[in-house]
Design a protein around this motif. Structure first.
Motif, PDB file in Angstrom:
ATOM      1  N   LYS A 220       0.827  -1.203   0.000  1.00 55.79           N
ATOM      2  CA  LYS A 220       0.000   0.000   0.000  1.00 55.79           C
ATOM      3  C   LYS A 220       0.867   1.260   0.000  1.00 55.79           C
ATOM      4  CE  LYS A 220      -4.206  -1.747   2.012  1.00 55.79           C
ATOM      5  NZ  LYS A 220      -4.941  -1.521   0.789  1.00 55.79           N
ATOM      6  N   PRO A 221       0.286   2.379  -0.447  1.00 52.35           N
ATOM      7  CA  PRO A 221       1.025   3.647  -0.412  1.00 52.35           C
ATOM      8  C   PRO A 221       1.520   3.958   0.996  1.00 52.35           C
ATOM      9  CG  PRO A 221      -1.024   3.894  -1.643  1.00 52.35           C
ATOM     10  CD  PRO A 221      -1.055   2.520  -1.016  1.00 52.35           C
ATOM     11  N   GLY A 222       2.692   4.564   1.063  1.00 54.82           N
ATOM     12  CA  GLY A 222       3.282   4.920   2.348  1.00 54.82           C
ATOM     13  C   GLY A 222       4.173   3.847   2.926  1.00 54.82           C
ATOM     14  N   SER A 223       4.346   2.747   2.192  1.00 53.67           N
ATOM     15  CA  SER A 223       5.146   1.630   2.692  1.00 53.67           C
ATOM     16  C   SER A 223       6.577   1.640   2.165  1.00 53.67           C
ATOM     17  CB  SER A 223       4.477   0.298   2.322  1.00 53.67           C
ATOM     18  OG  SER A 223       3.214   0.219   2.935  1.00 53.67           O
ATOM     19  N   SER A 224       6.888   2.577   1.304  1.00 54.86           N
ATOM     20  CA  SER A 224       8.218   2.642   0.723  1.00 54.86           C
ATOM     21  C   SER A 224       9.041   3.739   1.406  1.00 54.86           C
ATOM     22  CB  SER A 224       8.113   2.941  -0.773  1.00 54.86           C
ATOM     23  OG  SER A 224       9.382   3.195  -1.318  1.00 54.86           O
ATOM     24  N   ALA A 225      10.257   3.408   1.791  1.00 53.45           N
ATOM     25  CA  ALA A 225      11.127   4.365   2.476  1.00 53.45           C
ATOM     26  C   ALA A 225      11.433   5.581   1.613  1.00 53.45           C
ATOM     27  CB  ALA A 225      12.426   3.683   2.904  1.00 53.45           C
ATOM     28  N   ASP A 226      11.437   5.420   0.297  1.00 50.74           N
ATOM     29  CA  ASP A 226      11.761   6.548  -0.579  1.00 50.74           C
ATOM     30  C   ASP A 226      10.531   7.168  -1.239  1.00 50.74           C
ATOM     31  OD1 ASP A 226      11.256   4.377  -2.168  1.00 50.74           O
ATOM     32  OD2 ASP A 226      12.992   4.640  -3.467  1.00 50.74           O
ATOM     33  N   GLY A 227       9.346   6.772  -0.819  1.00 52.00           N
ATOM     34  CA  GLY A 227       8.117   7.323  -1.382  1.00 52.00           C
ATOM     35  C   GLY A 227       7.493   8.349  -0.468  1.00 52.00           C
ATOM     36  N   PRO A 228       6.301   8.822  -0.829  1.00 54.05           N
ATOM     37  CA  PRO A 228       5.613   9.790   0.033  1.00 54.05           C
ATOM     38  C   PRO A 228       5.254   9.177   1.381  1.00 54.05           C
ATOM     39  CG  PRO A 228       4.179   9.084  -1.767  1.00 54.05           C
ATOM     40  CD  PRO A 228       5.514   8.453  -1.992  1.00 54.05           C
ATOM     41  N   ARG A 229       5.141  10.036   2.371  1.00 53.65           N
ATOM     42  CA  ARG A 229       4.799   9.603   3.727  1.00 53.65           C
ATOM     43  C   ARG A 229       3.529  10.308   4.191  1.00 53.65           C
ATOM     44  NH1 ARG A 229       9.757   8.569   7.654  1.00 53.65           N
ATOM     45  NH2 ARG A 229      11.098   7.440   6.208  1.00 53.65           N
ATOM     46  N   TYR A 230       2.836   9.647   5.109  1.00 58.46           N
ATOM     47  CA  TYR A 230       1.681  10.277   5.737  1.00 58.46           C
ATOM     48  C   TYR A 230       2.170  11.391   6.650  1.00 58.46           C
ATOM     49  CZ  TYR A 230      -1.407   6.661   4.037  1.00 58.46           C
ATOM     50  OH  TYR A 230      -2.131   5.843   3.223  1.00 58.46           O
ATOM     51  N   GLU A 231       1.512  12.544   6.550  1.00 59.76           N
ATOM     52  CA  GLU A 231       1.819  13.679   7.409  1.00 59.76           C
ATOM     53  C   GLU A 231       0.609  13.922   8.304  1.00 59.76           C
ATOM     54  OE1 GLU A 231       3.065  17.022   4.962  1.00 59.76           O
ATOM     55  OE2 GLU A 231       3.769  15.591   3.464  1.00 59.76           O
ATOM     56  N   PRO A 232       0.629  13.408   9.540  1.00 55.84           N
ATOM     57  CA  PRO A 232      -0.521  13.576  10.433  1.00 55.84           C
ATOM     58  C   PRO A 232      -0.525  14.942  11.108  1.00 55.84           C
ATOM     59  CG  PRO A 232       1.172  12.305  11.517  1.00 55.84           C
ATOM     60  CD  PRO A 232       1.676  12.580  10.121  1.00 55.84           C
ATOM     61  N   SER A 233      -1.720  15.403  11.454  1.00 53.14           N
ATOM     62  CA  SER A 233      -1.838  16.643  12.219  1.00 53.14           C
ATOM     63  C   SER A 233      -3.072  16.586  13.111  1.00 53.14           C
ATOM     64  CB  SER A 233      -1.922  17.855  11.285  1.00 53.14           C
ATOM     65  OG  SER A 233      -3.086  17.795  10.490  1.00 53.14           O
TER      66      SER A 233
END
Length: 127
Positions: free
Chosen positions: A59-72
């Motif tokens: 799923k998206p967000g599982s790759s170290a070099d990909g986009p990450r979830y930014e919580p707020s």
């Protein structure tokens, strides 16, 4: 334990589940998802525990070099002993979502585990 420490335990688990190292590891995800886990994703699709454990590394967000979830704005409430409700917002690859999750703790050994999660997309023009 106090309400604040229970809420913090759930928040810590939520943040771990958003980290690519955890998302890409079925073993680490197993530590954080309750065996009765259910998710309703931003797509509206329902996921079971088995589906999430099997599919999370892809799923998206599982790759170290990909986009990450930014919580707020993570907020939590202890609903009952061993049950915490979290609400927050994320941005992922430019898309916002409002999220809610329930975390439960059955015992000290297993700790806090996500029991339920739901994501709702936020339209781009929404404040």
């Amino acid at each position: 334990m106090s309400d604040a420490s229970d809420v913090q335990g759930a928040v810590d688990g939520e943040l771990r589940l958003m980290h690519p190292v955890v998302r890409s590891s079925r073993a680490l995800a197993l530590e954080l998802l309750d065996p009765e886990f259910v998710e309703v994703g931003a797509s509206g699709r329902r996921y079971t525990y088995e589906e999430m454990i099997a599919g999370l590394p892809d799923k998206p967000g599982s790759s170290a070099d990909g986009p990450r979830y930014e919580p707020s704005d993570i907020r939590g409430v202890l609903l009952a002993p061993g049950l915490v409700h979290l609400t927050f917002e994320t941005v992922f690859a430019g898309r916002r979502a409002r999220r809610t999750s329930l975390w439960r703790k059955r015992d000290e050994e297993t700790g806090w585990r996500m029991y339920y999660h739901q994501a709702t997309p936020v339209p781009p023009d929404t404040a």
